[in-house]
Scaffold this motif. Structure first.
Motif, PDB file in Angstrom:
ATOM      1  N   MET A   1     -45.434 -58.319 -88.414  1.00 25.34           N
ATOM      2  CA  MET A   1     -45.501 -58.674 -87.074  1.00 25.34           C
ATOM      3  C   MET A   1     -44.179 -58.685 -86.447  1.00 25.34           C
ATOM      4  O   MET A   1     -43.291 -59.279 -87.098  1.00 25.34           O
ATOM      5  CB  MET A   1     -46.119 -60.097 -87.252  1.00 25.34           C
ATOM      6  N   LYS A   2     -44.044 -58.161 -85.175  1.00 33.73           N
ATOM      7  CA  LYS A   2     -42.943 -58.100 -84.393  1.00 33.73           C
ATOM      8  C   LYS A   2     -43.189 -59.003 -83.111  1.00 33.73           C
ATOM      9  O   LYS A   2     -44.156 -58.461 -82.397  1.00 33.73           O
ATOM     10  CB  LYS A   2     -42.540 -56.638 -84.088  1.00 33.73           C
ATOM     11  N   ILE A   3     -42.224 -60.095 -82.848  1.00 30.99           N
ATOM     12  CA  ILE A   3     -42.764 -60.632 -81.610  1.00 30.99           C
ATOM     13  C   ILE A   3     -41.392 -60.673 -80.741  1.00 30.99           C
ATOM     14  O   ILE A   3     -40.296 -61.057 -81.160  1.00 30.99           O
ATOM     15  CB  ILE A   3     -42.815 -62.458 -81.950  1.00 30.99           C
ATOM     16  N   LEU A   4     -41.588 -60.646 -79.360  1.00 34.29           N
ATOM     17  CA  LEU A   4     -40.589 -60.638 -78.472  1.00 34.29           C
ATOM     18  C   LEU A   4     -40.818 -61.729 -77.469  1.00 34.29           C
ATOM     19  O   LEU A   4     -41.880 -61.816 -76.678  1.00 34.29           O
ATOM     20  CB  LEU A   4     -40.441 -59.336 -77.647  1.00 34.29           C
ATOM     21  N   MET A   5     -39.829 -62.568 -77.170  1.00 32.27           N
ATOM     22  CA  MET A   5     -39.830 -63.728 -76.164  1.00 32.27           C
ATOM     23  C   MET A   5     -39.080 -63.292 -74.907  1.00 32.27           C
ATOM     24  O   MET A   5     -38.042 -62.561 -75.031  1.00 32.27           O
ATOM     25  CB  MET A   5     -39.000 -64.970 -76.770  1.00 32.27           C
ATOM     26  N   VAL A   6     -39.840 -63.246 -73.904  1.00 32.78           N
ATOM     27  CA  VAL A   6     -39.104 -62.952 -72.553  1.00 32.78           C
ATOM     28  C   VAL A   6     -39.071 -63.760 -71.469  1.00 32.78           C
ATOM     29  O   VAL A   6     -40.131 -64.588 -71.413  1.00 32.78           O
ATOM     30  CB  VAL A   6     -39.957 -61.540 -72.213  1.00 32.78           C
ATOM     31  N   CYS A   7     -37.833 -64.191 -70.882  1.00 28.42           N
ATOM     32  CA  CYS A   7     -37.715 -64.876 -69.723  1.00 28.42           C
ATOM     33  C   CYS A   7     -37.061 -64.240 -68.615  1.00 28.42           C
ATOM     34  O   CYS A   7     -36.707 -62.745 -68.914  1.00 28.42           O
ATOM     35  CB  CYS A   7     -36.990 -66.210 -70.029  1.00 28.42           C
ATOM     36  N   LEU A   8     -36.356 -64.713 -67.630  1.00 33.30           N
ATOM     37  CA  LEU A   8     -35.557 -64.001 -66.695  1.00 33.30           C
ATOM     38  C   LEU A   8     -34.022 -63.489 -67.095  1.00 33.30           C
ATOM     39  O   LEU A   8     -33.898 -62.180 -66.991  1.00 33.30           O
ATOM     40  CB  LEU A   8     -35.426 -64.840 -65.418  1.00 33.30           C
ATOM     41  N   GLY A   9     -33.320 -64.267 -67.597  1.00 33.62           N
ATOM     42  CA  GLY A   9     -32.093 -63.953 -67.822  1.00 33.62           C
ATOM     43  C   GLY A   9     -31.714 -63.682 -69.373  1.00 33.62           C
ATOM     44  O   GLY A   9     -30.631 -63.215 -69.620  1.00 33.62           O
ATOM     45  N   ASN A  10     -32.636 -64.193 -70.141  1.00 36.27           N
ATOM     46  CA  ASN A  10     -32.334 -64.281 -71.720  1.00 36.27           C
ATOM     47  C   ASN A  10     -31.226 -65.037 -72.107  1.00 36.27           C
ATOM     48  O   ASN A  10     -30.433 -64.639 -73.065  1.00 36.27           O
ATOM     49  CB  ASN A  10     -32.363 -62.754 -72.069  1.00 36.27           C
ATOM     50  N   ILE A  11     -30.883 -66.125 -71.445  1.00 39.92           N
ATOM     51  CA  ILE A  11     -29.967 -67.186 -71.786  1.00 39.92           C
ATOM     52  C   ILE A  11     -30.559 -68.660 -72.128  1.00 39.92           C
ATOM     53  O   ILE A  11     -29.827 -69.563 -72.577  1.00 39.92           O
ATOM     54  CB  ILE A  11     -28.744 -67.220 -70.615  1.00 39.92           C
ATOM     55  N   CYS A  12     -31.553 -68.737 -71.566  1.00 38.91           N
ATOM     56  CA  CYS A  12     -32.150 -70.300 -71.638  1.00 38.91           C
ATOM     57  C   CYS A  12     -33.623 -70.441 -72.375  1.00 38.91           C
ATOM     58  O   CYS A  12     -33.443 -70.900 -73.531  1.00 38.91           O
ATOM     59  CB  CYS A  12     -32.330 -70.945 -70.313  1.00 38.91           C
ATOM     60  N   TRP A  32     -41.386 -61.787 -90.635  1.00 35.84           N
ATOM     61  CA  TRP A  32     -41.730 -61.294 -89.274  1.00 35.84           C
ATOM     62  C   TRP A  32     -40.252 -61.189 -88.468  1.00 35.84           C
ATOM     63  O   TRP A  32     -39.437 -61.886 -88.701  1.00 35.84           O
ATOM     64  CB  TRP A  32     -42.914 -62.107 -88.415  1.00 35.84           C
ATOM     65  N   THR A  33     -40.395 -60.189 -87.615  1.00 33.69           N
ATOM     66  CA  THR A  33     -39.518 -59.995 -86.521  1.00 33.69           C
ATOM     67  C   THR A  33     -39.381 -60.851 -85.422  1.00 33.69           C
ATOM     68  O   THR A  33     -40.502 -60.730 -84.790  1.00 33.69           O
ATOM     69  CB  THR A  33     -39.164 -58.331 -86.519  1.00 33.69           C
ATOM     70  N   ASP A  78     -42.316 -51.173 -79.282  1.00 33.01           N
ATOM     71  CA  ASP A  78     -41.756 -51.546 -80.615  1.00 33.01           C
ATOM     72  C   ASP A  78     -42.473 -52.793 -80.971  1.00 33.01           C
ATOM     73  O   ASP A  78     -41.952 -53.511 -82.177  1.00 33.01           O
ATOM     74  CB  ASP A  78     -40.333 -51.764 -80.375  1.00 33.01           C
ATOM     75  N   PHE A  79     -42.842 -53.677 -80.107  1.00 31.42           N
ATOM     76  CA  PHE A  79     -43.392 -55.037 -80.532  1.00 31.42           C
ATOM     77  C   PHE A  79     -44.855 -55.250 -80.453  1.00 31.42           C
ATOM     78  O   PHE A  79     -45.452 -54.409 -79.761  1.00 31.42           O
ATOM     79  CB  PHE A  79     -42.830 -56.213 -79.517  1.00 31.42           C
TER      80      PHE A  79
END
Length: 159
Positions: A1-12, A32-33, A78-79
């Motif tokens: 399983m490959k999981i990607l978390m996404v927000c606006l700037g990838n800093i918070c 998992w990745t 990829d995810f």
């Protein structure tokens, strides 16, 4: 399983979500990745916000080695699952998508954790006190999502 978390700037938000999810997966022995990205390009190569690092550290999670990157079309291939922190980022991701299969991978993290709730993970960037709230939301969401994904994997293994 490959999981990607996404927000606006990838800093918070998404670095916190990545760190929390990795910690929980390790605790459960799941290989998992997990990665994170931002739909914007402002912070590419930067560490997470110091307030995100601090709240993660408070709970025994080190996210200080993460570096911000921008979401790309390749991420859709990829995810296995892409979790957007809010509706704006959800729309930005879906606007890059050209295939129905890609769209089916993209979810609002809180909608997946609490279906029908309609809650966005608020951006704490402008509110020093918001980081604790965001951590708690993501902590609870990650537990529920892991439970759902494990259950889904088990049911597909049976079939």
């Amino acid at each position: 399983m490959k999981i990607l978390m996404v927000c606006l700037g990838n800093i918070c938000r998404s670095p916190l979500a990545e760190g929390i999810m990795k910690e929980k997966l390790q605790e459960r022995g799941l290989d998992w990745t997990v990665d994170s990205a931002g739909t914007g390009s402002w912070h590419i190569g930067e560490k997470p916000d110091t307030r995100s690092i601090a709240v993660a550290r408070k709970y025994g999670i080190d996210i200080s080695k993460q570096r911000a990157r921008q979401f790309s079309y390749d991420d859709l291939n990829d995810f296995d699952i892409i979790l957007a922190m809010d509706r704006s980022n959800f729309r930005n991701i879906q606007n890059l998508s050209t295939q129905k299969a890609h769209n089916e991978k993209v979810h609002l993290i809180m909608e997946l954790a609490q279906p029908g709730n309609g809650t966005d993970v608020p951006d704490p960037y402008w509110n020093d006190d918001g980081f604790e709230q965001v951590y708690n939301m993501l902590d609870a969401a990650c537990d529920k999502i892991i439970d759902q994904l494990v259950a889904t994997q088990k049911s597909s293994d049976v079939q």
